[in-house]
Enzyme design. Structure first.
Site, PDB file in Angstrom:
ATOM      1  N   GLN A 100      93.868 -55.432  46.782  1.00  0.00           N
ATOM      2  CA  GLN A 100      93.937 -56.153  48.059  1.00  0.00           C
ATOM      3  C   GLN A 100      92.658 -55.891  48.864  1.00  0.00           C
ATOM      4  O   GLN A 100      92.362 -54.754  49.220  1.00  0.00           O
ATOM      5  CB  GLN A 100      95.162 -55.721  48.868  1.00  0.00           C
ATOM      6  CG  GLN A 100      95.406 -56.717  50.017  1.00  0.00           C
ATOM      7  CD  GLN A 100      96.440 -56.277  51.030  1.00  0.00           C
ATOM      8  OE1 GLN A 100      96.424 -55.133  51.470  1.00  0.00           O
ATOM      9  NE2 GLN A 100      97.326 -57.188  51.417  1.00  0.00           N
ATOM     10  N   TYR A 183      94.461 -58.331  60.854  1.00  0.00           N
ATOM     11  CA  TYR A 183      93.128 -57.801  60.524  1.00  0.00           C
ATOM     12  C   TYR A 183      92.096 -58.939  60.537  1.00  0.00           C
ATOM     13  O   TYR A 183      92.414 -60.062  60.936  1.00  0.00           O
ATOM     14  CB  TYR A 183      93.190 -57.042  59.197  1.00  0.00           C
ATOM     15  CG  TYR A 183      94.127 -55.848  59.270  1.00  0.00           C
ATOM     16  CD1 TYR A 183      93.871 -54.802  60.164  1.00  0.00           C
ATOM     17  CD2 TYR A 183      95.285 -55.777  58.506  1.00  0.00           C
ATOM     18  CE1 TYR A 183      94.741 -53.716  60.270  1.00  0.00           C
ATOM     19  CE2 TYR A 183      96.154 -54.693  58.599  1.00  0.00           C
ATOM     20  CZ  TYR A 183      95.877 -53.664  59.486  1.00  0.00           C
ATOM     21  OH  TYR A 183      96.730 -52.591  59.598  1.00  0.00           O
ATOM     22  N   ARG A 230      97.168 -63.174  51.183  1.00  0.00           N
ATOM     23  CA  ARG A 230      98.335 -62.835  52.003  1.00  0.00           C
ATOM     24  C   ARG A 230      98.060 -63.303  53.424  1.00  0.00           C
ATOM     25  O   ARG A 230      96.978 -63.042  53.953  1.00  0.00           O
ATOM     26  CB  ARG A 230      98.555 -61.321  51.974  1.00  0.00           C
ATOM     27  CG  ARG A 230      99.887 -60.921  52.575  1.00  0.00           C
ATOM     28  CD  ARG A 230     100.217 -59.451  52.396  1.00  0.00           C
ATOM     29  NE  ARG A 230     101.653 -59.303  52.222  1.00  0.00           N
ATOM     30  CZ  ARG A 230     102.311 -58.169  52.396  1.00  0.00           C
ATOM     31  NH1 ARG A 230     101.690 -57.063  52.717  1.00  0.00           N
ATOM     32  NH2 ARG A 230     103.613 -58.129  52.234  1.00  0.00           N
ATOM     33  N   GLY A 320     108.158 -53.242  49.150  1.00  0.00           N
ATOM     34  CA  GLY A 320     107.231 -52.237  49.675  1.00  0.00           C
ATOM     35  C   GLY A 320     107.835 -50.849  49.713  1.00  0.00           C
ATOM     36  O   GLY A 320     107.801 -50.099  48.728  1.00  0.00           O
ATOM     37  N   ARG A 321     108.427 -50.493  50.873  1.00  0.00           N
ATOM     38  CA  ARG A 321     108.888 -49.117  51.073  1.00  0.00           C
ATOM     39  C   ARG A 321     109.803 -48.594  49.969  1.00  0.00           C
ATOM     40  O   ARG A 321     109.646 -47.422  49.557  1.00  0.00           O
ATOM     41  CB  ARG A 321     109.528 -49.006  52.461  1.00  0.00           C
ATOM     42  CG  ARG A 321     108.480 -49.073  53.551  1.00  0.00           C
ATOM     43  CD  ARG A 321     109.057 -49.411  54.907  1.00  0.00           C
ATOM     44  NE  ARG A 321     109.441 -50.807  54.983  1.00  0.00           N
ATOM     45  CZ  ARG A 321     109.822 -51.422  56.096  1.00  0.00           C
ATOM     46  NH1 ARG A 321     109.861 -50.732  57.227  1.00  0.00           N
ATOM     47  NH2 ARG A 321     110.154 -52.703  56.082  1.00  0.00           N
TER      48      ARG A 321
HETATM   49  C1  FNR Z   1     102.426 -51.503  54.595  1.00  0.00           C
HETATM   50  N1  FNR Z   1     102.149 -52.857  54.486  1.00  0.00           N
HETATM   51  C2  FNR Z   1     100.894 -53.260  54.100  1.00  0.00           C
HETATM   52  N2  FNR Z   1     100.595 -54.581  53.991  1.00  0.00           N
HETATM   53  C3  FNR Z   1      99.402 -54.988  53.519  1.00  0.00           C
HETATM   54  O1  FNR Z   1      99.166 -56.190  53.398  1.00  0.00           O
HETATM   55  N3  FNR Z   1      98.453 -54.063  53.154  1.00  0.00           N
HETATM   56  C4  FNR Z   1      98.663 -52.731  53.266  1.00  0.00           C
HETATM   57  O2  FNR Z   1      97.790 -51.942  52.908  1.00  0.00           O
HETATM   58  C5  FNR Z   1      99.910 -52.304  53.790  1.00  0.00           C
HETATM   59  N4  FNR Z   1     100.177 -50.987  53.963  1.00  0.00           N
HETATM   60  C6  FNR Z   1     101.421 -50.567  54.333  1.00  0.00           C
HETATM   61  C7  FNR Z   1     101.692 -49.209  54.409  1.00  0.00           C
HETATM   62  C8  FNR Z   1     102.951 -48.776  54.720  1.00  0.00           C
HETATM   63  C9  FNR Z   1     103.217 -47.315  54.776  1.00  0.00           C
HETATM   64  C10 FNR Z   1     103.977 -49.712  54.979  1.00  0.00           C
HETATM   65  C11 FNR Z   1     105.376 -49.263  55.281  1.00  0.00           C
HETATM   66  C12 FNR Z   1     103.712 -51.048  54.918  1.00  0.00           C
HETATM   67  C13 FNR Z   1     103.239 -53.864  54.583  1.00  0.00           C
HETATM   68  C14 FNR Z   1     103.988 -53.984  53.249  1.00  0.00           C
HETATM   69  O3  FNR Z   1     103.164 -54.558  52.250  1.00  0.00           O
HETATM   70  C15 FNR Z   1     105.264 -54.836  53.359  1.00  0.00           C
HETATM   71  O4  FNR Z   1     104.929 -56.135  53.781  1.00  0.00           O
HETATM   72  C16 FNR Z   1     106.276 -54.265  54.329  1.00  0.00           C
HETATM   73  O5  FNR Z   1     106.441 -52.884  54.124  1.00  0.00           O
HETATM   74  C17 FNR Z   1     107.638 -54.963  54.217  1.00  0.00           C
HETATM   75  O6  FNR Z   1     108.184 -54.804  52.941  1.00  0.00           O
HETATM   76  P1  FNR Z   1     109.348 -53.703  52.641  1.00  0.00           P
HETATM   77  O7  FNR Z   1     108.736 -52.364  52.808  1.00  0.00           O
HETATM   78  O8  FNR Z   1     110.422 -53.961  53.663  1.00  0.00           O
HETATM   79  O9  FNR Z   1     109.797 -54.005  51.244  1.00  0.00           O
HETATM   80  C1  8K6 Z   2      96.857 -43.364  59.439  1.00  0.00           C
HETATM   81  C2  8K6 Z   2      98.139 -43.917  59.056  1.00  0.00           C
HETATM   82  C3  8K6 Z   2      98.047 -45.265  58.519  1.00  0.00           C
HETATM   83  C4  8K6 Z   2      99.357 -45.636  57.977  1.00  0.00           C
HETATM   84  C5  8K6 Z   2      99.314 -46.857  57.196  1.00  0.00           C
HETATM   85  C6  8K6 Z   2      99.016 -48.058  57.975  1.00  0.00           C
HETATM   86  C7  8K6 Z   2      99.378 -49.245  57.192  1.00  0.00           C
HETATM   87  C8  8K6 Z   2      99.042 -50.482  57.851  1.00  0.00           C
HETATM   88  C9  8K6 Z   2     100.201 -51.333  57.921  1.00  0.00           C
HETATM   89  C10 8K6 Z   2     100.450 -51.822  59.271  1.00  0.00           C
HETATM   90  C11 8K6 Z   2     101.418 -50.961  59.958  1.00  0.00           C
HETATM   91  C12 8K6 Z   2     101.953 -51.630  61.142  1.00  0.00           C
HETATM   92  C13 8K6 Z   2     103.384 -51.342  61.354  1.00  0.00           C
HETATM   93  C14 8K6 Z   2     103.974 -52.386  62.192  1.00  0.00           C
HETATM   94  C15 8K6 Z   2     105.430 -52.510  62.108  1.00  0.00           C
HETATM   95  C16 8K6 Z   2     105.889 -53.722  62.818  1.00  0.00           C
HETATM   96  C17 8K6 Z   2     107.347 -53.936  62.680  1.00  0.00           C
HETATM   97  C18 8K6 Z   2     107.803 -55.163  63.345  1.00  0.00           C
END
Ligand code: FNR
Ligand code: 8K6
Length: 351
Positions: A100, A183, A230, A320-321
């Protein structure tokens, strides 16, 4: 019943996935201090190779794209070598992996890159700061960005293309352009962050110009079959939503459809969210305006994804998670085994 998730899926003539479950991109902040992927990262991804396709954590295309600590890059020879270990581990276990490609735009912070670039400049469409602090580094406040000049934009496009070429050298099966989650690319696509009056702002066609230039440059470098994107038509993080954004995404999706990409991937945390100006969920909006392969995501279970695919709401399911909590997610679903529940403490280590 989740049988349909285990059918192979041809993205195109070049790439066929073993199943319809994708690992969503997940930033882990675990690269070394030169932003080189480590052996532990290779093992982490290798353990998840049963996914039909892994999308790597977001990978910065150049130093000033960095907004979080220890996010890996794809712009030095050492980073390319590091990624070779990751792609090898995934391929050895029968999987596929896309990189990505990421530039955080105004969510970048010079704390991470000024020593490398010799500059504090944060680049974005317009001089509108993101309000907030850097996660896990609460003392750092985001600064007012410098609007990208035409020359900056040309350089950025070239740098995305170079990173895509580097991804292929590193053994990736393709790339997903990170056009989501507020972003850089997404900042051009929303009125809340793009207030330019030149050919990169004001109208849908202009606001989509830079994102499409990146798509076209990446395609020219590695081919449309290996290029995906994406996007977040519904602004939900790092950006305010604006009803006018709808017309920008209507235009963008029609343009993307003509590019014959590997897929379009929804960028959202919870696909149950509804946006008035999109007429409902983001996945439904994209499905109605884009007729090619769509990846759904966002707080979904395998059962929900399987049902949505059966109802033709999207074609592939990204998880994801739960993939952080369950390296063997695909086997557990296939065998009907219980899943380990995700919790935030799991982000502290790579298991
Ligand atoms: C993310 N997500 C995310 N999205 C993305 O496009 N690039 C990234 O590097 C990240 N990094 C990231 C880190 C962490 C810790 C989380 C929790 C989420 C968003 C991720 O790809 C996904 O869209 C969401 O987490 C929702 O999917 P799940 O987790 O509900 O299956
Ligand atoms: C230094 C810690 C970095 C952790 C990972 C960041 C991953 C980027 C993904 C975006 C996170 C935003 C979370 C927003 C949640 C919105 C829910 C509605």
């Amino acid at each position: 019943m989740t049988d349909n998730l285990f059918q192979p899926f041809a993205l195109n003539e070049t790439i066929t996935l073993n199943n319809r479950i994708l690992m969503a991109p997940l930033t882990r902040c675990m690269a070394d201090d030169d932003l080189v992927p480590t052996q532990a990262m290779a093992e982490y991804y290798g353990r998840r190779a049963e996914a039909g396709l892994i999308i790597s954590e977001a990978v910065i295309i150049r130093p000033d794209g960095q907004g979080y600590p220890n996010t890996p890059g794809l712009f030095t020879a050492a980073q390319v070598e590091g990624w070779k270990k990751v792609t090898q581990a995934v391929h050895d276990n029968g999987g596929k992996i896309f990189a990505q490609l990421w530039h955080t735009g105004r969510v970048a912070h010079p704390h991470f890159f000024s020593e490398k670039t010799g500059s504090d400049a944060v680049i974005a469409p317009s001089a509108i700061a993101f309000e907030g602090t850097v996660p896990r580094m609460r003392e750092l406040v985001y600064q007012k960005p410098t609007p990208a000049t035409k020359a900056d934009i040309e350089q950025l496009v070239a740098d995305y293309a170079q990173a895509a070429a580097n991804a292929i050298i590193a053994g990736f099966d393709g790339v997903e352009i990170h056009g989501a989650n507020g972003y850089l690319i997404d900042q051009f696509l929303h009125y809340g962050s793009n207030q330019r009056s030149d050919e990169f702002g004001e109208t849908p066609e202009n606001m989509a110009r830079f994102p499409l230039a990146v798509v076209d440059a990446v395609i020219a470098e590695i081919g449309q079959d290996r290029t995906a994107i994406r996007i977040s038509p519904g602004a939900y993080v790092h950006l305010p939503a604006d009803p006018r954004d709808r017309a920008v995404f209507d235009y963008l999706l029609a343009q993307l459809e003509s590019r014959n990409l590997a897929f379009v991937h929804v960028g959202i945390f919870d696909d149950a969210l509804e946006f008035d100006y999109l007429g409902g969920r983001v996945s439904s909006y994209i499905r109605a305006n884009y007729n090619k392969t769509l990846v759904g995501v966002g707080s979904l279970t395998a059962e929900m994804g399987s049902a949505a695919i059966a109802e033709n709401k999207y074609d592939l399911l990204a998880i994801g998670r739960p993939f952080i909590a369950n390296p063997d997610y695909v086997a557990r679903v296939r065998e009907g085994k219980e899943l380990v529940e995700y919790s935030e403490e799991m982000l502290m280590s790579l298991v």
